[in-house]
Design an enzyme around this catalytic site. Structure first.
Site, PDB file in Angstrom:
ATOM      1  N   ASP A   1       0.588  10.978   4.511  1.00  0.00           N
ATOM      2  CA  ASP A   1       0.074   8.721   5.205  1.00  0.00           C
ATOM      3  C   ASP A   1      -1.320   9.367   5.183  1.00  0.00           C
ATOM      4  O   ASP A   1      -1.836   9.214   6.079  1.00  0.00           O
ATOM      5  CB  ASP A   1       1.392   8.381   6.012  1.00  0.00           C
ATOM      6  CG  ASP A   1       0.913   6.929   6.442  1.00  0.00           C
ATOM      7  OD1 ASP A   1      -0.163   6.748   5.504  1.00  0.00           O
ATOM      8  OD2 ASP A   1       1.815   6.794   6.945  1.00  0.00           O
TER       9      ASP A   1
ATOM     10  N   GLY B   1      -0.415   2.361  -1.884  1.00  0.00           N
ATOM     11  CA  GLY B   1      -0.428   1.776  -3.474  1.00  0.00           C
ATOM     12  C   GLY B   1      -1.692   1.998  -4.178  1.00  0.00           C
ATOM     13  O   GLY B   1      -2.170   1.217  -5.324  1.00  0.00           O
TER      14      GLY B   1
ATOM     15  N   ASP C   1       3.269  -1.625   3.309  1.00  0.00           N
ATOM     16  CA  ASP C   1       5.090  -1.374   4.311  1.00  0.00           C
ATOM     17  C   ASP C   1       5.298  -2.682   4.073  1.00  0.00           C
ATOM     18  O   ASP C   1       5.450  -3.536   3.894  1.00  0.00           O
ATOM     19  CB  ASP C   1       4.395  -1.413   5.588  1.00  0.00           C
ATOM     20  CG  ASP C   1       3.299   0.051   6.032  1.00  0.00           C
ATOM     21  OD1 ASP C   1       3.180   1.015   5.254  1.00  0.00           O
ATOM     22  OD2 ASP C   1       3.504   0.225   7.344  1.00  0.00           O
TER      23      ASP C   1
HETATM   24  C1  GLA Z   1       2.326   3.833   7.508  1.00  0.00           C
HETATM   25  C2  GLA Z   1       3.577   3.693   6.729  1.00  0.00           C
HETATM   26  C3  GLA Z   1       5.067   3.664   7.575  1.00  0.00           C
HETATM   27  C4  GLA Z   1       4.800   4.662   8.901  1.00  0.00           C
HETATM   28  C5  GLA Z   1       3.813   4.200   9.513  1.00  0.00           C
HETATM   29  C6  GLA Z   1       3.919   5.550  10.582  1.00  0.00           C
HETATM   30  O1  GLA Z   1       2.324   2.387   8.227  1.00  0.00           O
HETATM   31  O2  GLA Z   1       3.409   3.042   5.229  1.00  0.00           O
HETATM   32  O3  GLA Z   1       5.943   3.878   6.245  1.00  0.00           O
HETATM   33  O4  GLA Z   1       5.119   5.854   8.401  1.00  0.00           O
HETATM   34  O5  GLA Z   1       2.737   4.585   8.551  1.00  0.00           O
HETATM   35  O6  GLA Z   1       2.952   4.608  11.513  1.00  0.00           O
END
Ligand code: GLA
Length: 408
Positions: free
Chosen positions: A159, A211, A232
């Site tokens: 991430d 994205g 998200d």
């Molecule tokens: C980002 C990701 C989420 C999740 C959070 C965790 O926002 O997109 O899917 O993994 O981090 O902190």
């Protein structure tokens, strides 16, 4: 994937290879072995974030594993048990990252999960910090990858998080280089892809960078099996439908071994109606999306279980052709989506995004069957028999009729 799509993707990948700027970091990276067999169909499982977020514990993960088995979810295909953010503790003087007090023994947890016929997934960031502020992998990619392999990890969600700050800084320092931030990001993702590959363990590599800079055009070149296409999701019809219907146009970039990921499922988290959750599941199945449930499985009721384990919806999602669906047409608040399936069949989703029920009539010629077709209603779990010209139904507010259509 049909021939046109295969040619498109091959062309795009070739274009990426030509276009990709050669940085010093890249020059040292070996080409990737073919990772397309790691996830021949979209990965299915469960992830801790959507329900447990930063409170997740070892006990929650074990409980999720138990319930995946007892609810029939594992046997329906949901095999990955993925811990999201906040498992990390501190790095020691040797650079080894330890899990925190909520995860006392990762090796034992991994064994527990594997003993149930499930797979084990974990989370990190290419930045110094994860999105929840925990320790990321920046500068420790190879040792972290080796540790995951030693723990028996089968899936890594990686991430972007704090690497975004480094990207912003580089952009400010090099205003004349439009690709500087993008190159930092791609190099960072390639680095972990190479580190995972070097372990020799089969690990699904899942990119999460919301994205930014069209990961569908370069994801395969860093060893990824899937990449997030959006920000998200949340447990709301507005957000889920914005993301889901917003995936139109991306079908050419998915196929066996590499999948667009519109984010994890919210089914069962309580803030959408059953019709809305059916829309969620139908869209994700038509989109050939990874299906990562995100609800508290210990409290799952029969309606949510039926939505998540509907065998036809899962068969659509997992269809061996690996062809992602596309929007066929829109008529006001009605959207008709179509996904080619193996055996000459197609899946058709008739979605009502409006605020009241809607009578619909779908011409079979329009979905590819001018000579008539046999229909199966996925949510009614019922064969409807043959229709020669059209299919009529009433679709509830925010709901869907999902069909499997075949000429026989
Ligand atoms: C980002 C990701 C989420 C999740 C959070 C965790 O926002 O997109 O899917 O993994 O981090 O902190």
């Amino acid at each position: 994937m049909n021939t046109t799509q295969t040619a498109l993707v091959a062309g795009l990948l070739a274009a990426v290879a030509v276009w990709a700027p050669a940085t010093a970091a890249e020059a040292t990276v070996q080409p990737f072995p073919d990772v397309s067999r790691i996830a021949p169909t979209p990965p299915m499982g469960w992830n801790s974030w959507n329900h447990f977020a930063e409170h997740v514990t070892d006990a929650d993960i074990r409980s999720a594993a138990d319930f995946l088995v007892s609810t029939g979810m594992r046997d329906a295909g949901y095999v990955y048990v993925n811990i999201d953010d906040t498992w990390q503790g501190k790095r020691d003087a040797h650079g080894v990252l330890h899990s925190n007090e909520r995860f006392p023994d990762m090796q034992a947890l991994s064994q527990y999960i594997h003993a149930k016929g499930l797979k084990f997934g974990i989370y990190s960031s290419p930045g110094a910090r994860t999105c929840a502020g925990y320790e990321g992998s920046l500068g420790h990619e190879a040792e972290d990858a080796r540790m995951y392999a030693a723990w028996g990890v089968d899936f890594l969600k990686y991430d972007l998080c704090s690497l975004r700050e480094d990207m912003k800084k580089a952009k400010a320092e090099h205003p004349d280089d439009p690709d500087v931030a993008k190159n930092i990001m791609i190099d960072a993702y390639r680095k972990m892809g190479a580190a995972l590959s070097a372990t020799g363990r089969t690990i699904v590599y899942s990119l999460c960078q919301y994205g930014v800079d069209q990961p569908w055009t370069w994801g395969p070149s860093v060893g990824a099996s899937m990449w997030r296409t959006t920000g998200d999701i949340s447990d709301s019809y507005a957000r889920m439908s914005k993301i889901g219907f917003g995936q139109a146009g991306l079908a050419a970039f998915a196929g066996a071994g590499h999948w667009n990921d519109p984010d994890m499922l919210e089914i069962g988290n309580g803030k959408m109606s059953e019709d809305e959750y059916r829309t969620h599941m139908s869209l994700w199945a038509l989109l050939a999306a990874p299906l990562l449930a995100g609800n508290d499985l210990s409290k799952m009721g029969p309606a949510d279980r039926q939505i998540l384990t509907n065998p036809d919806a899962i068969a659509i999602d997992q269809d061996s052709l690996g062809s992602q669906g596309e929007r066929l047409y829109r008529d006001g608040e009605l959207e008709v989506w179509r996904r080619p399936l193996s055996g000459g069949r197609v899946a058709v989703g008739v979605f009502n995004r409006g605020e009241s029920p809607r009578d619909v009539s779908i011409k079979l010629a329009r979905v590819g069957f001018p000579g008539g077709a046999s229909l199966r209603d996925v949510w009614k779990q019922k064969d409807l028999g043959r229709r020669s010209r059209s299919f009529k139904d009433t679709v509830p507010k925010h709901g869907v009729t999902l069909l499997i259509v075949s000429s026989r």
